[in-house]
Design a protein around this motif. Structure first.
Motif, mmCIF file in Angstrom:
data_model
loop_
_atom_site.group_PDB
_atom_site.id
_atom_site.type_symbol
_atom_site.label_atom_id
_atom_site.label_comp_id
_atom_site.label_asym_id
_atom_site.label_seq_id
_atom_site.Cartn_x
_atom_site.Cartn_y
_atom_site.Cartn_z
ATOM 1 N N GLN A 169 0.829 -1.199 0.000
ATOM 2 C CA GLN A 169 0.000 0.000 0.000
ATOM 3 C C GLN A 169 0.868 1.254 0.000
ATOM 4 O O GLN A 169 1.851 1.324 0.741
ATOM 5 N N ARG A 191 -6.645 -13.248 -3.560
ATOM 6 C CA ARG A 191 -6.822 -12.587 -4.853
ATOM 7 C C ARG A 191 -6.517 -13.631 -5.926
ATOM 8 O O ARG A 191 -5.475 -14.297 -5.873
ATOM 9 N N GLY A 221 1.854 -6.332 -6.213
ATOM 10 C CA GLY A 221 1.031 -5.208 -6.613
ATOM 11 C C GLY A 221 1.101 -4.121 -5.562
ATOM 12 O O GLY A 221 1.351 -4.395 -4.379
ATOM 13 N N GLN A 246 -1.264 -0.896 -4.328
ATOM 14 C CA GLN A 246 -2.473 -0.080 -4.398
ATOM 15 C C GLN A 246 -2.138 1.281 -3.812
ATOM 16 O O GLN A 246 -1.688 1.379 -2.670
ATOM 17 N N ASP A 255 -2.857 5.378 -2.926
ATOM 18 C CA ASP A 255 -3.705 6.543 -2.675
ATOM 19 C C ASP A 255 -2.889 7.751 -3.133
ATOM 20 O O ASP A 255 -2.176 8.379 -2.350
ATOM 21 N N GLY A 284 -2.899 4.836 -9.480
ATOM 22 C CA GLY A 284 -3.799 4.091 -8.611
ATOM 23 C C GLY A 284 -3.350 2.670 -8.355
ATOM 24 O O GLY A 284 -3.683 2.082 -7.329
ATOM 25 N N TRP A 285 -2.576 2.109 -9.289
ATOM 26 C CA TRP A 285 -2.184 0.703 -9.196
ATOM 27 C C TRP A 285 -0.886 0.467 -9.945
ATOM 28 O O TRP A 285 -0.673 1.010 -11.038
#
Length: 333
Positions: free
Chosen positions: A86, A103, A206, A208, A210, A215-216
């Motif tokens: 994150q 996932r 990955g 994610q 903010d 965004g990714w």
């Protein structure tokens, strides 16, 4: 004439088509592109597969969990990971142990979901529906090539802005439904595919983020290995994608790569040997999920709407929406 016309061969339209066909209905699915699965999309690129739309899916609904287990048993999908890094408050942190749900990724690429769901269905690819008509007790879908398809039931699974445009071609559009659809906005997404033949495997699958730009960041090669090196997919944040969707996509790609390198802290991300930019105009619903898994118009018989916009924009929701719409259609008799 068939029993049901479905517009759109994404996960929603294909799941609805599969359920209706299994119930003995004659169904035709009209899809404007050549591919199946909508944003569950995969390209053959740089000698391998790269998922440039939806990156993974989750399964929280019991029925969808059962479906995923069947797909896993068939070798279609696999558990990719449990949680992602994150980027929050200017800091990159590893996956939270509390976020431990699986996932799932698709072994041969996300578009294999569409191929699996389409087995045995009558899907007419490269068929763009340009207009709708209502004639007595049946719906007519007229393609851009002038072909006309007729059925007593019409299911639209396109994103709300596209469904709105189609419904406005009716001689008497359903005003209440149009008013509802006008509130259903979708965010675009710019997706960058990047190749790094000399890069080592990073610590993340990955990220994610903010962030105002990214965004990714996804390590596509963790799902679809392409030795040597890595392939990466970067998705723009909503606001960035909105601002740049009709501007220079190559410059937008440069900005996304630069920002992704900063967030991930991997210097090699700055210098891909190949890259491509794709624009998704209707990537994510911005409205809250409606109260039902599908939509219809009071007093307009045989018209249904469904899609991931009725379920938060996820693959699981798209599947559930298609199933719910199919069951409502079956109840008509």
């Amino acid at each position: 004439m068939v029993d049901v016309i479905i517009v759109g061969a994404g996960v929603t339209g294909l799941q609805a088509g599969a359920e209706l066909t299994a119930a003995g209905k004659q169904v035709v699915i009209l899809e404007k592109s050549r591919g199946l699965g909508g944003r569950a999309a995969t390209r053959r690129w740089e000698g391998g597969r790269i998922d440039h739309g939806a990156q993974f899916f989750t399964a929280r609904d019991a029925d969808f969990q059962n479906q995923v287990e069947r797909w896993r048993g068939d070798g279609l999908c696999f558990e990719w990971c449990r949680g992602f890094h994150q980027w929050r408050n200017h800091l990159l942190t590893p996956p939270d142990a509390a976020d431990g749900h699986p996932r799932f990724a698709v072994r041969d690429g996300m578009n294999s979901l569409g191929k699996a769901l389409a087995a045995g269905l009558d899907v007419r690819g490269e068929t763009t529906v340009a207009a709708l008509r209502r004639e007595r007790d049946r719906w007519l879908a007229v393609s851009a090539a002038g072909e006309t398809y007729a059925a007593p039931v019409l299911l639209l699974t396109a994103p709300a802005p596209q469904a709105l445009v189609l419904l406005q071609t009716l001689e008497t559009p359903p005003a209440t439904l149009l008013n509802q659809l006008e509130t259903h906005r979708c965010a675009p997404c710019l997706a960058v595919m990047a190749r790094y033949p000399q890069a080592p495997k990073p610590e993340w699958n990955g990220i994610q983020a903010d962030d105002a730009t990214v965004g990714w960041i996804g390590l596509n090669s963790a799902k679809h290995p392409l030795p040597p090196g890595q392939t990466v997919v970067i998705h723009g944040a909503d606001g960035f994608s909105e601002d740049w969707q009709d501007r220079d996509l190559e410059e937008a790609g440069d900005r996304l790569i630069e920002r992704a390198a900063h967030l991930a802290g991997n210097d090699w991300l700055w210098t891909p040997t190949a890259r491509a930019v794709h624009r998704w105009r209707f990537a994510r619903p911005l409205h809250g999920p409606p109260t039902e898994w599908f939509g219809s118009a009071p007093g307009v018989p045989g018209l249904f709407l469904a899609g991931d916009g009725f379920a938060g924009g996820k693959i699981e929701g798209a599947w559930l929406s298609g199933r719910a719409a199919a069951r409502a259609i079956r109840q008509m008799g």
